[in-house]
Design a protein around this motif. Structure first.
Motif, PDB file in Angstrom:
ATOM      1  N   VAL A 148       0.849  -1.197   0.000  1.00  0.00           N
ATOM      2  CA  VAL A 148       0.000   0.000   0.000  1.00  0.00           C
ATOM      3  C   VAL A 148       0.882   1.243   0.000  1.00  0.00           C
ATOM      4  CG1 VAL A 148      -1.864   1.247   1.135  1.00  0.00           C
ATOM      5  CG2 VAL A 148      -1.818  -1.253   1.225  1.00  0.00           C
ATOM      6  N   GLN A 156     -14.197   1.545  -1.031  1.00  0.00           N
ATOM      7  CA  GLN A 156     -13.380   2.722  -0.710  1.00  0.00           C
ATOM      8  C   GLN A 156     -13.546   3.169   0.739  1.00  0.00           C
ATOM      9  OE1 GLN A 156     -15.247   2.555  -3.659  1.00  0.00           O
ATOM     10  NE2 GLN A 156     -13.368   1.889  -4.677  1.00  0.00           N
ATOM     11  N   ASP A 213      -4.582  -1.536   7.193  1.00  0.00           N
ATOM     12  CA  ASP A 213      -4.602  -2.113   5.841  1.00  0.00           C
ATOM     13  C   ASP A 213      -4.644  -1.006   4.793  1.00  0.00           C
ATOM     14  OD1 ASP A 213      -4.579  -4.725   6.912  1.00  0.00           O
ATOM     15  OD2 ASP A 213      -6.729  -4.622   7.256  1.00  0.00           O
ATOM     16  N   ASP A 214      -5.673  -1.023   3.938  1.00  0.00           N
ATOM     17  CA  ASP A 214      -5.772  -0.044   2.855  1.00  0.00           C
ATOM     18  C   ASP A 214      -6.290   1.312   3.324  1.00  0.00           C
ATOM     19  OD1 ASP A 214      -4.933  -1.919   1.054  1.00  0.00           O
ATOM     20  OD2 ASP A 214      -6.938  -2.464   0.375  1.00  0.00           O
ATOM     21  N   TYR A 215      -6.691   1.424   4.583  1.00  0.00           N
ATOM     22  CA  TYR A 215      -7.441   2.594   5.034  1.00  0.00           C
ATOM     23  C   TYR A 215      -6.688   3.359   6.119  1.00  0.00           C
ATOM     24  CZ  TYR A 215     -11.051  -0.289   2.854  1.00  0.00           C
ATOM     25  OH  TYR A 215     -11.771  -1.061   1.979  1.00  0.00           O
ATOM     26  N   LYS A 240     -11.199  -5.729   1.568  1.00  0.00           N
ATOM     27  CA  LYS A 240     -11.546  -4.513   0.822  1.00  0.00           C
ATOM     28  C   LYS A 240     -12.864  -3.906   1.290  1.00  0.00           C
ATOM     29  CE  LYS A 240      -7.915  -5.116  -1.763  1.00  0.00           C
ATOM     30  NZ  LYS A 240      -6.726  -4.261  -1.609  1.00  0.00           N
ATOM     31  N   TYR A 284      -8.468   5.980   1.242  1.00  0.00           N
ATOM     32  CA  TYR A 284      -8.364   4.623   0.712  1.00  0.00           C
ATOM     33  C   TYR A 284      -7.111   4.508  -0.148  1.00  0.00           C
ATOM     34  CZ  TYR A 284      -9.399   0.501  -2.135  1.00  0.00           C
ATOM     35  OH  TYR A 284      -9.337  -0.707  -2.772  1.00  0.00           O
ATOM     36  N   ARG A 285      -6.240   3.599   0.226  1.00  0.00           N
ATOM     37  CA  ARG A 285      -4.980   3.358  -0.470  1.00  0.00           C
ATOM     38  C   ARG A 285      -4.214   4.657  -0.691  1.00  0.00           C
ATOM     39  NH1 ARG A 285      -4.137  -1.740  -1.882  1.00  0.00           N
ATOM     40  NH2 ARG A 285      -2.378  -1.091  -3.189  1.00  0.00           N
TER      41      ARG A 285
END
Length: 1135
Positions: free
Chosen positions: A260, A379, A310-312, A356, A329-330
């Motif tokens: 990421v 997202q 994680d992605d957030y 996700k 988000y990402r």
């Protein structure tokens, strides 16, 4: 890697009122996350022992609540289930014990079992003094034979060393760092090992480290946090340290996330700026000076709000009494998280961010001991509710426990305890919250007798206390490598009972359950669930454990020690294939620690083969095989197979995609199911505040967007073909939208500054195109500028006012589709605060209008109010929060109020439309709306717009001619304003407004209603069905007409006036207005059967207001007299 610390029992007489804690089999050694220091450590001064494996585990349960405890004479042993097990071929176990001599006073322990084919175990015992919050003594022990024997390590011969903590590298568990200090507490040392503690090198520290944080991937990189807020970094496993940054928030420091973040050396942190506010910044460990940090969020954030998962990335910002939550988000731009408009969150907890999607618990404005569960789009921006009223429990130190548990091993399965009307019941979902069902009760009890528990009045309920909380032990046990196997404590009945903790097990992921014990036990899964170990949770010493090799169908008793011990916890070797465990305990409350190794390996002499396995298919409680879009089957070992599954074992067997059905779709943002409308089934309804066809905020000219059908596919669902609930979505082209919702503010939200202060203006546009919009900025002191794409380029508008005074700052946004304007007043004197302006949207010419400013918080005092009417730069000032004013002419008037308290000030503005004539109809709502009324302006505005829209559709009256204003407070009421028609052709004196009967007919026939949360239907009615509409104010033209008509009346009907001259108490005639102010008026009308009396151009249909018509027997009259007093006038007429 996470670690767990739990309470051990006190070395004193145990009473029924003492709380006790239990160590459960935790998976801390298999977790690969960054190591955190002392998370969940319980510090107590009553002599309780604690077993620490890093993430706090504890239990909030009272002793002595199950009657007399039989100790080793466990009552469960006599059940047929155990007799059958004992008659089977004996499983041979090896047990050996070891005493950590000299540690009798130590009340805490930390354990590290390296695992991964290593036989090394490290144990740190320590005496933690609760009153001084210090570790006074410690011992470090090491075993190289799976815990059969231990050796006490001497880190520095000749010197007393107190070790307070140790940290294990998650990417190489052979690397260990001990944090210690010498006995004089002046010099802190690190002891570094790269060989699982076989040898240590000492390293002095020039600072006092409170927490260490290993890099999750690169084994030699470590961060160190100090109590002073300083952050240090080492790139050589703690041998050399460099100061990175100061004023950093503890526990808000995060290493980069692989795949990421671009650079693995990036660090996310929350830090305090020089003004005392908090910022989210990032920097590289090689250079993190103030000039090199990058602010990733524009503006300040709340303290302790940064979270990287994680992605957030999540932050929150509180202004006044409102908190806004933002997500990135990402690592893209931060966007405000969109909850249902009137959720008004008081608190938000992230449950999970894997697959996700964000799964969170949100406490809404009306909740006290429950939370609602929401799921996001990929997202993490738009959220839809999946379950209401999940129980929560407030813990010491302001922590909150929420009864939601993700079942490990099978994605999409969650357990939750829902609290409704004071009753708590356990629900399970197999599709990430799309559907929830109560747990099915077992058909028989432990003895095989039928259970008197039938749906829908009786179900199984489980205690969902999870293991990563320091006060509650995990009462439900699941494991990634044992899919479908769940074991938990609870009871049968209509609701969960706190003092009942019978043990139940399922091997098919919750479809069927069996009771295995009458009381709660500590549980440990070995070899992918091939062996289940249970030790009774009791306050007295014992020497037996129970184990099952057939998923809990039968249990075998084993004496793990010859002398009964107080059991403090269980621990297994890391790795899914393990068959070695350790029991931690002590013989008496003043004895040394005793460690008992239990080895199951010789009972399983061979590896399992394919012939040793059966298969089972995953289904939900209704028998549905297609779950999350696929049919899945898993393998499990046969009950008769005495073999080890081993490291190469995989539980998943097959996965076959299914055709999509309605159950694969959930409600989209702005939609929800109407639970009360059973006939609608699973249909999703749009919330009253949501317009599915409106373009999204990021819709730019030339792009396309889809209007929502109300449904979206469940994230991670892999179904193919079949039903597509999103297929009917309409394609739209993004129009060139005029700018709307333009907002102008100052960074830091302050509207009063000192001379010479640097000011950064922030322009925000809620709706409309931004790419082709020009922004004209006037700073009020002669400085003007024009910007392009101002709201999307993040280019700041910076300015400095040198002179004291009030500056009128405006920003006008304009494109070919339209324009909008925002205004603020800058007072160059002091900082500023928050206010809301309450004013009627419609007013009459020269009618008194009450302007009210509501200040939040309500406790604010010594507040000065500044009122701007129109564009006047000279405000009216008051110490009261209300002002009476009048508007002398028709048109739209802007009203702005600022409230100042010390150096804090905020403002609000409203537009008032002024007319010379209009009608007002009081409305009421059905009482069921009151419980959903948060009593905030936005809610009242949205409800008013909904009523206006529905009424316009029913009556055909243009929506622009109707305004519904919902009033403050309870019960919920409103005023409907009927504005004059647009046509200029009709003469006001003879115009008959035919709209009023149609409006009243719509209300009287109960045609005006709308649906709010949960399908609740709200009916809108007339406040007084028998009353007429209230007229607006007459203008000067009406008065001139009245005078002319009076002359005509004198010429043609003088004899009538003469007749009443001596009786009438006055020659002026008054009409009682809806605001109880008397205004003089007369109006000529024709009286006929099909035309009612008209007052000031509106249809007069009120039969009992203080107004009457004077006329002759033929139906013609020469004048109208309104309310001398209607009753008095009536007596004159009858006489």
């Amino acid at each position: 890697m996470a670690r767990t610390m739990v309470l051990l029992r006190p070395k004193e007489t145990v009473s029924a009122h003492l709380y006790r804690a239990v160590f459960i089999a935790s998976a801390w050694m298999s977790l690969m996350g960054p190591v955190r220091c002392d998370s969940g450590v319980l510090h107590r001064s009553d002599g309780h022992r604690m077993l620490d494996s890093g993430v706090g585990v504890g239990r909030d349960r009272r002793e002595g609540m199950f009657g007399h405890d039989l100790g080793d004479n466990d009552g469960d042993v006599e059940s047929p289930r155990f007799r059958r097990a004992l008659s089977q071929e004996k499983v041979s176990l090896l047990s050996s014990s070891f005493v950590l001599k000299g540690d009798a006073t130590h009340n805490q322990a930390m354990v590290h079992w390296t695992g991964e084919n290593s036989s090394v175990i490290l144990i740190l015992t320590k005496y933690y003094h609760g009153d001084s919050s210090k570790v006074l003594e410690s011992s470090l022990w090491r075993s190289i034979d799976y815990g059969t024997t231990y050796t006490k390590l001497n880190l520095m011969p000749g010197t007393t060393i107190v070790v307070s903590n140790f940290y294990i590298c998650p990417s190489n568990k052979k690397k260990v760092i001990l944090v210690s200090s010498s006995i004089n507490e002046r010099d802190q040392l690190l002891f570094i090992s790269t060989d699982e503690g076989s040898s240590f090198q000492s390293q002095p520290l020039s600072f006092t480290a409170e927490t260490l944080l290993f890099h999750p991937k690169e084994e030699d990189k470590v961060l160190a946090y100090c109590k002073e807020g300083k952050l240090y970094v080492s790139m050589d496993l703690g041998r050399k340290w460099t100061l990175m940054q100061e004023r950093v928030t503890k526990d808000r420091i995060f290493w980069s996330v692989a795949d990421v973040d671009v650079d693995p050396d990036l660090v996310h942190m929350e830090m305090q700026d020089t003004s005392g506010g908090y910022l989210y910044v990032t920097c590289l460990i090689q250079n993190c000076s103030d000039k090199m940090v990058t602010a990733q969020f524009l503006g300040k954030i709340d303290h302790n709000s940064l979270s990287v998962q994680d992605d957030y990335i999540f932050v929150k910002v509180t202004t006044g009494n409102r908190t806004k939550h933002y997500v990135s988000y990402r690592r893209n731009e931060f966007v405000q998280m969109r909850f249902p408009k009137y959720a008004l969150p008081k608190d938000v907890h992230i449950v999970s961010t894997d697959e996700k999607q964000v799964f969170l618990a949100l406490q809404e404005w009306y909740q006290t001991d429950t939370y609602n569960l929401y799921q996001s789009d990929p997202q993490g921006v738009y959220y839809s509710m999946v379950l209401e009223n999940v129980r929560s429990t407030k813990q010491p130190e302001e922590s909150v426990l929420i009864d939601i548990l993700e079942v490990r091993g099978i994605k999409g399965v969650f357990l939750a305890n829902q609290k409704v009307d004071g009753k708590v019941r356990t629900l399970i979902t197999y599709n990430k919250g799309r559907d929830w069902e109560p747990l099915a009760p077992p058909t028989t009890d432990m003895t095989g007798k039928p259970v008197n528990c039938k749906s829908p009045d009786c179900h199984l309920h489980l205690h969902l206390r999870w293991a990563d909380n320091p006060y509650v032990s995990g009462t439900v046990h699941t494991k990634d490598s044992a899919p479908g196997l769940i074991m938990g404590a609870g009871n049968l009945g209509s609701q969960l009972v706190e003092y009942k903790e019978e043990m139940y097990i399922t091997s098919d992921c919750g479809k069927t359950w069996r009771q295995v014990f009458e009381e709660e036990h500590h549980i440990l899964f070995l070899d992918h669930g091939g062996v289940i170990v249970a030790i009774k949770d009791t306050s007295i010493p014992l020497k037996i454990l129970k184990f099952s090799i057939d998923e809990g169908h039968t249990w075998t008793i084993h004496n793990f020690t010859s002398t009964s011990v107080f059991v403090d916890g269980l621990l297994s070797e890391p790795g899914d294939e393990t068959l070695v465990m350790t029991v931690f305990g002590h013989i008496s409350y003043r004895s040394d620690w005793e460690l008992v190794k239990v080895d199951f390996r010789q009972s399983f002499p061979r590896q399992c083969t394919e012939g040793d396995y059966d298969s089972w298919k995953l289904t939900d409680l209704q028998g549905e095989k297609c779950i999350m879009g696929q049919e899945r089957s898993f393998r499990k070992r046969k009950d008769t197979a005495f073999c080890i599954k081993g490291k190469s074992y995989t539980s998943a067997l097959t996965a076959k995609p299914c055709q999509c059905s309605e159950k694969d779709f959930n409600c989209d943002y702005g939609f929800e199911r109407a639970q009360s409308l059973k006939t609608e089934g699973d249909r999703c309804f749009a919330d009253f505040w949501h317009d599915p066809d409106s373009p999204p905020d990021d819709c730019h000219l030339g792009h396309d967007f889809e209007s929502s059908t109300g449904y979206r596919k469940v994230v991670s669902n892999v179904c193919e073909g079949g039903v597509n609930k999103q297929q009917s979505a309409k394609q739209h082209t993004c129009p060139l939208l005029p700018p709307r919702g333009l907002q102008l503010g100052i960074k830091g939200q302050m509207l009063a500054v000192a001379p010479g202060d640097d000011i950064t203006f922030i322009v925000h546009q809620e709706q409309g195109d931004t790419s082709s919009t020009k922004y004209q900025v006037d700073l009020g002191d002669g400085m003007r500028a024009i910007y392009q794409n101002l709201t999307v380029t993040d280019k700041p508008i910076q300015h400095r006012y040198e002179q004291q005074g009030v500056y009128h700052v405006t920003v006008k946004a304009e494109n070919i589709a339209g324009h909008d304007q925002a205004t603020i007043y800058i007072q160059v004197t002091a900082p500023l605060q928050e206010v809301h302006l309450e004013v009627v949207p419609i007013a009459g010419i020269n009618q008194e209008v009450n302007l009210t400013a509501v200040v939040l918080p309500s406790e604010a005092n010594l507040t000065v109010f500044y009122w701007w009417i129109g564009d006047n730069l000279q405000p009216k000032m008051s110490l009261e929060n209300s002002l009476i004013t009048r508007f002398p002419e028709e048109g739209e008037v802007s009203v702005t109020v600022q409230a100042s308290n010390g150096r804090s000030m905020v403002q609000d503005a409203k537009n008032v439309h002024v007319y010379d004539r209009f009608q007002v109809i009081p409305l009421a709502f059905s009482s069921n709306l009151d419980k959903l009324n948060p009593n905030i302006p936005e809610w009242r505005e949205d409800v008013g717009q909904v009523v206006t829209k529905i009424l316009a559709k029913i009556t055909g009256i243009p929506q622009e001619s109707l305004v519904t204003m919902v009033k403050r407070g309870l019960p919920t009421t409103a005023d409907l304003y009927v504005l004059p028609p647009e046509s200029k052709g009709a003469k006001r004196s003879v115009f008959v407004d035919k709209r009023i009967p149609a409006i009243k007919q719509a209300f009287n026939e109960n045609n005006v209603s709308f649906i709010v949360r949960g399908g609740l239907q709200v009916l809108v009615t007339l406040a007084d069905p028998n009353a007429g509409s209230q007229g607006g104010v007459a203008g000067p033209g009406v008065w001139a007409l009245a005078v002319m008509f009076l002359i005509s009346l004198l010429a043609t009907g003088s004899f009538i006036l003469y007749k009443f001259k001596s009786k009438l108490p006055g020659r002026n005639v008054y009409a009682q207005m809806h605001n109880e102010k008397e205004q003089e008026m007369t109006s000529p009308v024709n009286h006929s059967e099909d035309t009612q009396h008209i007052i000031q151009g509106e249809e007069f249909i009120d039969d009992d207001l203080d107004s009457q018509t004077l006329g002759n027997a033929e139906g013609n009259h020469s004048g109208v007299v309104l309310s001398i007093n209607s009753r008095e006038l009536h007596s004159y007429l009858t006489s």
